[in-house]
Motif scaffolding. Sequence first.
Motif, short mmCIF file in Angstrom:
data_model
loop_
_atom_site.label_atom_id
_atom_site.label_comp_id
_atom_site.label_asym_id
_atom_site.label_seq_id
_atom_site.Cartn_x
_atom_site.Cartn_y
_atom_site.Cartn_z
N GLU A 1 47.53 48.80 80.28
CA GLU A 1 47.94 50.13 80.74
C GLU A 1 47.68 50.30 82.24
O GLU A 1 48.44 50.99 82.93
N THR A 2 46.64 49.64 82.75
CA THR A 2 46.33 49.72 84.18
C THR A 2 47.38 48.97 84.99
O THR A 2 47.78 49.43 86.07
N PRO B 1 53.74 59.03 73.25
CA PRO B 1 54.12 58.89 74.66
C PRO B 1 53.14 59.60 75.59
O PRO B 1 52.71 60.72 75.30
N THR B 2 52.84 58.94 76.70
CA THR B 2 51.88 59.48 77.65
C THR B 2 51.99 58.74 78.97
O THR B 2 52.56 57.65 79.03
N ALA B 3 51.43 59.32 80.01
CA ALA B 3 51.27 58.58 81.26
C ALA B 3 50.39 57.37 81.00
O ALA B 3 49.50 57.42 80.13
N PRO B 4 50.58 56.26 81.71
CA PRO B 4 49.76 55.07 81.44
C PRO B 4 48.27 55.30 81.69
O PRO B 4 47.44 54.61 81.10
N LEU B 5 47.95 56.25 82.57
CA LEU B 5 46.56 56.69 82.74
C LEU B 5 46.48 58.12 82.21
O LEU B 5 46.64 59.08 82.95
N PRO B 6 46.23 58.28 80.90
CA PRO B 6 46.38 59.60 80.29
C PRO B 6 45.24 60.56 80.56
O PRO B 6 45.38 61.75 80.32
#
Length: 296
Positions: free
Chosen positions: A124-125, A85-90
């Motif tokens: 992801e963008t 799990p991560t922010a979409p712009l990690p």
Amino acid sequence: MAVTAEWIAVDWGTSKLRAFAMAGDTVLAEAQSDDGMARLTKDGFGPALLALVEDWLAAGVTDVVACGMVGARQGWVEAPYGAVPTAPLPARPVLVPETDRRLRVFVVPGLKQEQPADVMRGEETQVAGFLARNPNWDGVICLPGTHTKWVHVSADEVVSFRTFMTGEMFALMSGQSVLQHSVGAGWDAAAFEDGLGKTLSRPESLAAELFGIRASDLLHAMPSSAGRARLSGLLLGAELAASKPYWLGQNIAVVGEAGLSEVYANALKSQGGMAAVVDCQEMTIAGLSAARKLLG
């Protein structure tokens, strides 16, 4: 009318290169070419980009923020995957070394999932753009295409995702398998709905139902438009059955090309899943704007 870009947003896929001259978050102009990643060698990316955007450049250096397959191992520069799990712009986008002196080019990293193994580049963008436009949104984002993604989002992070090769399977079966002789142009809504229902209720029957398209053509002269629609319905039904743990009972957003997104949204609606349809290009630009802000 001449346009001068404050910065340039780029969606660089396998087959297409799309560029947008930007002033803040506003699109001033756009252009595209067939210079996708698959057609280029390492030394071809810079010239391909300049051919598209050179008229937008001001004196000095212009920032370019790009997403998609340009960041793959075979792309201009490899942008390492961030693990969910991560922010979409990690992470901060990756700087491309040794570019034309008028450009400073950055590439957005993709995302990876260790178990079950999965990857994405470009989507992801779009997820980042959707969350920038819809803060604190929890649910599932479906990104239909050649390789459709189902992305579980919570607390502004990508929790998990799965990829389905439904679009590629449709292209291969309709163009290169025995079904090519029974699948043509046009559309038959009833045949689509019937195929969708068959594999939604019994996904294990997919292989047999697929050959039934050819048999129905040979024995009952089924129109090729019905064959095409039934093939689409069977494949999508199997995908929705397999992805049900993602979308059942969730907020759903479908981010994609308008026609295909409506097919997904209507199929979900038939199963009680209400989905909002969102334009993929708008989300890509919003996501690239969010990535630019990470540059400082």
